[in-house]
Design a protein around this motif. Sequence first.
Motif, short mmCIF file in Angstrom:
data_model
loop_
_atom_site.label_atom_id
_atom_site.label_comp_id
_atom_site.label_asym_id
_atom_site.label_seq_id
_atom_site.Cartn_x
_atom_site.Cartn_y
_atom_site.Cartn_z
N PRO A 37 0.84 -1.20 0.00
CA PRO A 37 0.00 0.00 0.00
C PRO A 37 0.88 1.25 0.00
N GLN A 38 0.49 2.22 -0.78
CA GLN A 38 1.25 3.46 -0.87
C GLN A 38 0.69 4.48 0.11
N ARG A 39 1.57 5.02 0.91
CA ARG A 39 1.17 6.03 1.87
C ARG A 39 1.44 7.40 1.29
N GLN A 40 0.45 8.23 1.29
CA GLN A 40 0.60 9.57 0.74
C GLN A 40 0.26 10.58 1.81
N GLY A 41 1.17 11.48 2.09
CA GLY A 41 0.89 12.56 3.03
C GLY A 41 0.90 12.11 4.48
N ALA A 42 0.30 12.93 5.30
CA ALA A 42 0.27 12.68 6.74
C ALA A 42 -0.77 11.60 7.07
N PRO A 43 -0.57 10.91 8.17
CA PRO A 43 -1.53 9.88 8.59
C PRO A 43 -2.77 10.50 9.22
N VAL A 44 -3.60 11.11 8.40
CA VAL A 44 -4.73 11.89 8.89
C VAL A 44 -5.74 11.02 9.64
N LEU A 45 -6.08 9.87 9.08
CA LEU A 45 -7.08 9.02 9.73
C LEU A 45 -6.59 8.51 11.08
N SER A 46 -5.31 8.20 11.16
CA SER A 46 -4.76 7.73 12.44
C SER A 46 -4.78 8.84 13.48
N ILE A 47 -4.47 10.06 13.07
CA ILE A 47 -4.47 11.18 14.00
C ILE A 47 -5.89 11.44 14.51
N ILE A 48 -6.86 11.41 13.62
CA ILE A 48 -8.25 11.60 14.04
C ILE A 48 -8.68 10.44 14.95
N GLY A 49 -8.19 9.23 14.68
CA GLY A 49 -8.49 8.09 15.55
C GLY A 49 -7.95 8.29 16.95
N ALA A 54 -8.91 9.96 22.74
CA ALA A 54 -8.80 10.86 23.89
C ALA A 54 -10.17 11.37 24.33
N VAL A 55 -11.01 11.70 23.36
CA VAL A 55 -12.35 12.21 23.69
C VAL A 55 -13.20 11.11 24.33
N SER A 56 -13.02 9.87 23.88
CA SER A 56 -13.85 8.78 24.41
C SER A 56 -13.54 8.47 25.86
N LEU A 57 -12.45 8.98 26.35
CA LEU A 57 -12.12 8.74 27.76
C LEU A 57 -13.10 9.47 28.68
N LEU A 58 -13.63 10.63 28.23
CA LEU A 58 -14.50 11.42 29.09
C LEU A 58 -15.90 11.66 28.54
N PHE A 59 -16.07 11.64 27.22
CA PHE A 59 -17.36 11.99 26.62
C PHE A 59 -17.84 10.88 25.69
N ILE A 60 -19.00 10.37 25.93
CA ILE A 60 -19.68 9.36 25.10
C ILE A 60 -18.69 8.29 24.61
N GLY A 65 -15.27 5.90 20.91
CA GLY A 65 -14.40 4.71 20.90
C GLY A 65 -14.55 3.91 19.62
N ILE A 66 -15.79 3.66 19.22
CA ILE A 66 -16.02 2.91 17.99
C ILE A 66 -15.54 3.71 16.78
N ALA A 67 -15.78 5.03 16.79
CA ALA A 67 -15.31 5.87 15.68
C ALA A 67 -13.79 5.81 15.58
N GLY A 68 -13.09 5.85 16.70
CA GLY A 68 -11.63 5.77 16.69
C GLY A 68 -11.12 4.42 16.20
N ILE A 69 -11.82 3.35 16.60
CA ILE A 69 -11.43 2.01 16.14
C ILE A 69 -11.58 1.91 14.62
N VAL A 70 -12.72 2.38 14.11
CA VAL A 70 -12.96 2.31 12.66
C VAL A 70 -11.94 3.15 11.90
N LEU A 71 -11.69 4.37 12.37
CA LEU A 71 -10.71 5.23 11.70
C LEU A 71 -9.31 4.63 11.74
N GLY A 72 -8.95 4.02 12.86
CA GLY A 72 -7.64 3.38 12.95
C GLY A 72 -7.50 2.21 12.01
#
Length: 110
Positions: A37-49, A54-60, A65-72
């Motif tokens: 797989p070719q990586r192009q640019g910054a790891p945007v999806l991983s950063i958002i994950g 971090a947000v899932s630790l305190l809010f919903i 958590g599921i959004a972070g897992i899917v993005l990762g």
Amino acid sequence: MSSPQNPQYGDDPASGQPQWSQPPPPPPPYQPPYPQPQRQGAPVLSIIGFVCAAVSLLFIPILFGIAGIVLGIVGHVRGESLGKWAAVTSGITMVLGMIIGYLVVRSMTA
């Protein structure tokens, strides 16, 4: 008395005939057995994950958590090296967020 002469470069002293040979051709360039797989640019999806983790630790926790897992996972499939770690971190912080939420609700009702 005769002294033996040093043979010239490329001569075979046994036969007295010049022995010239071509150097071997260079090896072909390495080709991986399957396309990488070719990586192009910054790891945007991983950063958002990671942000979702971090947000899932305190809010919903269940939502972020599921959004972070899917993005990762999607980031990992697209060749981002941090994608796997974003998914793992999101799963861990989702569980920790649910435990913290439970403890907070329990302490408020007691």
